[in-house]
Design a protein around this motif. Structure first.
Motif, short mmCIF file in Angstrom:
data_model
loop_
_atom_site.label_atom_id
_atom_site.label_comp_id
_atom_site.label_asym_id
_atom_site.label_seq_id
_atom_site.Cartn_x
_atom_site.Cartn_y
_atom_site.Cartn_z
N CYS A 40 0.84 -1.19 0.00
CA CYS A 40 0.00 0.00 0.00
C CYS A 40 0.88 1.25 0.00
N ASN A 41 0.30 2.33 -0.45
CA ASN A 41 1.11 3.54 -0.64
C ASN A 41 1.43 4.27 0.66
N ASP A 42 0.77 3.88 1.74
CA ASP A 42 1.04 4.51 3.03
C ASP A 42 2.32 3.90 3.61
N TYR A 43 3.38 4.64 3.57
CA TYR A 43 4.67 4.09 4.00
C TYR A 43 4.79 3.97 5.52
N SER A 44 3.83 4.58 6.25
CA SER A 44 3.90 4.47 7.71
C SER A 44 3.48 3.06 8.16
N ALA A 45 2.73 2.37 7.29
CA ALA A 45 2.27 1.02 7.65
C ALA A 45 3.28 -0.01 7.17
N GLN A 46 3.73 -0.84 8.11
CA GLN A 46 4.66 -1.91 7.72
C GLN A 46 3.84 -3.14 7.36
N ASN A 47 4.34 -3.95 6.48
CA ASN A 47 3.65 -5.16 6.06
C ASN A 47 2.19 -4.90 5.71
N CYS A 48 2.02 -4.04 4.74
CA CYS A 48 0.67 -3.64 4.35
C CYS A 48 0.47 -3.90 2.85
N LEU A 49 -0.66 -4.54 2.50
CA LEU A 49 -0.98 -4.78 1.10
C LEU A 49 -2.18 -3.93 0.71
N ASP A 50 -2.17 -3.46 -0.54
CA ASP A 50 -3.28 -2.65 -1.02
C ASP A 50 -4.39 -3.58 -1.52
N TYR A 79 -4.99 -2.48 3.13
CA TYR A 79 -5.49 -1.11 3.11
C TYR A 79 -6.51 -0.93 1.99
N ASP A 80 -7.69 -0.46 2.39
CA ASP A 80 -8.73 -0.14 1.42
C ASP A 80 -8.64 1.36 1.17
N ALA A 81 -8.13 1.72 0.00
CA ALA A 81 -7.87 3.14 -0.28
C ALA A 81 -9.16 3.95 -0.46
N VAL A 82 -10.27 3.26 -0.75
CA VAL A 82 -11.54 3.99 -0.93
C VAL A 82 -12.13 4.37 0.43
N SER A 83 -12.25 3.39 1.30
CA SER A 83 -12.82 3.68 2.63
C SER A 83 -11.75 4.18 3.62
N ARG A 84 -10.50 4.09 3.20
CA ARG A 84 -9.35 4.49 4.03
C ARG A 84 -9.30 3.71 5.34
N GLN A 85 -9.54 2.43 5.22
CA GLN A 85 -9.52 1.57 6.41
C GLN A 85 -8.45 0.49 6.28
N TYR A 86 -7.91 0.12 7.43
CA TYR A 86 -6.91 -0.95 7.47
C TYR A 86 -7.57 -2.21 8.04
N GLU A 87 -7.46 -3.29 7.30
CA GLU A 87 -7.98 -4.57 7.80
C GLU A 87 -6.83 -5.36 8.40
N PHE A 88 -7.16 -6.27 9.29
CA PHE A 88 -6.16 -7.20 9.85
C PHE A 88 -6.29 -8.50 9.08
N ALA A 89 -5.19 -8.99 8.55
CA ALA A 89 -5.23 -10.21 7.73
C ALA A 89 -4.03 -11.10 8.01
#
Lengths: 167, 167
Positions: free
Chosen positions: A71-81, A149-159
């Motif tokens: 995902c484009n948010d670099y503050s989040a580690q191990n994050c997929l878009d 990361y859901d870029a539309v709703s701007r929410q982070y899911e746990f997976a």
């Protein structure tokens, strides 16, 4: 005289038997030693192979840092878009060129993203990549928690990123 | 007669020596086998796997957006140990955290059969309400501790500590 020869013959028979027995015991001991040695060697090689597969699976999990998934948010580690992985999952299914390209990176493995929280309305698992060898000799599973990361709703899911690596 | 007796004694000593050598050899092999099975150190691949699991879990959990007015877990923690202004239906932020951590986040360790112990402390004082331990009890070869620190709006220190174990 005859009696003496008979006695010597009996003694020689006994000596031959004794020598045969000693040689037999010696070979039995040699065989036990050889079998134990090869068993230890085999166990060592198998353990090394297991470790290699585990490390390979961990290596594959580094896909979270690949630009086509992360995902484009670099503050989040191990994050997929979410939208990147959904479109990747759809595209790779019918694209042989893509499968060949990614098989060089992911090898024989099954990569799945399991969405855990908040509970998704649809598609609870996303299969990113799947390629199995004709004959599976060893299999290791590796799971690691990630964010989607859901870029539309701007929410982070746990997976959970699940990787099954085959050899 | 005396010569025969001495010869017999020598033979018996020979057999005794062979027996002692066989017993020592068998004990050595047995010892080597049990040692390699029991006191094997935690492999590098296992350590890498657990380290990634522990650190990724805490990072991913704190970043996740909850179904409570789209607040993240980190925001709920900050509110829980400060003003308690956030309301999630009929629950406050603390109750909401306890519910979702147990039911959604820590569930992954049960699924992958991993031992865990999660504790939360505020300014080094353990908050027993938040301590959650795996129902699965294990003899750990080695334990691994991971912690994340977050600060409330009053600059109090909230420390999340996760203990995982290598079997």
């Amino acid at each position: 005289m005859k009696k003496m020869f008979k006695k010597i013959g009996k003694k020689a028979d006994f000596k031959t038997m004794e020598t045969t027995l000693i040689i037999f015991v010696f070979f039995v001991m040699l065989m036990i030693g050889f079998i134990s040695y090869t068993q230890f060697q085999r166990e060592g090689i198998e353990a090394q192979a297991r470790r290699n597969i585990e490390l390979r699976a961990i290596d594959v999990a580094e896909l979270t840092s690949r630009p086509e998934f992360r995902c484009n948010d670099y503050s989040a580690q191990n994050c997929l878009d979410l939208y990147k992985i959904q479109s990747f999952s759809k595209t790779i299914k019918n694209n042989d060129e893509m499968i060949i390209h990614y098989s060089e990176i992911f090898g024989f493995s099954n990569i799945t993203v399991k969405r855990i929280y908040p509970t998704p309305q649809q598609q609870s698992s996303i299969v990113l990549y799947e390629k199995k060898p004709n004959k599976i000799t060893a299999k290791r599973k590796y799971s690691t928690p990630i964010n989607i990361y859901d870029a539309v709703s701007r929410q982070y899911e746990f997976a959970l990123l699940e990787i099954e690596y085959y050899s | 007669m005396k010569r025969i007796k001495r010869k017999a004694q020598v033979e018996i000593i020979g057999i005794a020596i062979v027996l002692v050598v066989i017993i020592i050899g068998a004990l050595f092999l047995f010892g080597l086998n049990t040692q390699s099975q029991k006191s094997q150190p935690v492999s590098i691949s296992e350590e890498t796997r657990i380290n990634k699991l522990g650190s990724n879990f805490l990072n991913a959990m704190l970043k996740t957006t909850t179904d409570c007015e789209e607040h993240s877990v980190e925001e709920l923690f900050k509110d829980c140990f400060a003003e308690k202004l956030i309301q999630c239906g009929n629950m406050d932020s603390c109750d909401k955290l306890k519910t979702i951590i147990k039911a959604n986040f820590l569930k992954i360790f049960d699924d992958i059969e991993e031992y865990y112990s999660l504790s939360v402390s505020l300014n080094d004082e353990e908050q027993r309400d938040f301590t959650l331990t795996s129902p699965k009890k294990l003899k750990c070869k080695k334990t691994y501790t991971y912690s994340n620190i977050i600060y409330t709006f009053n600059l109090d220190e909230i420390k999340l500590k996760l203990i995982l174990c290598a079997e």
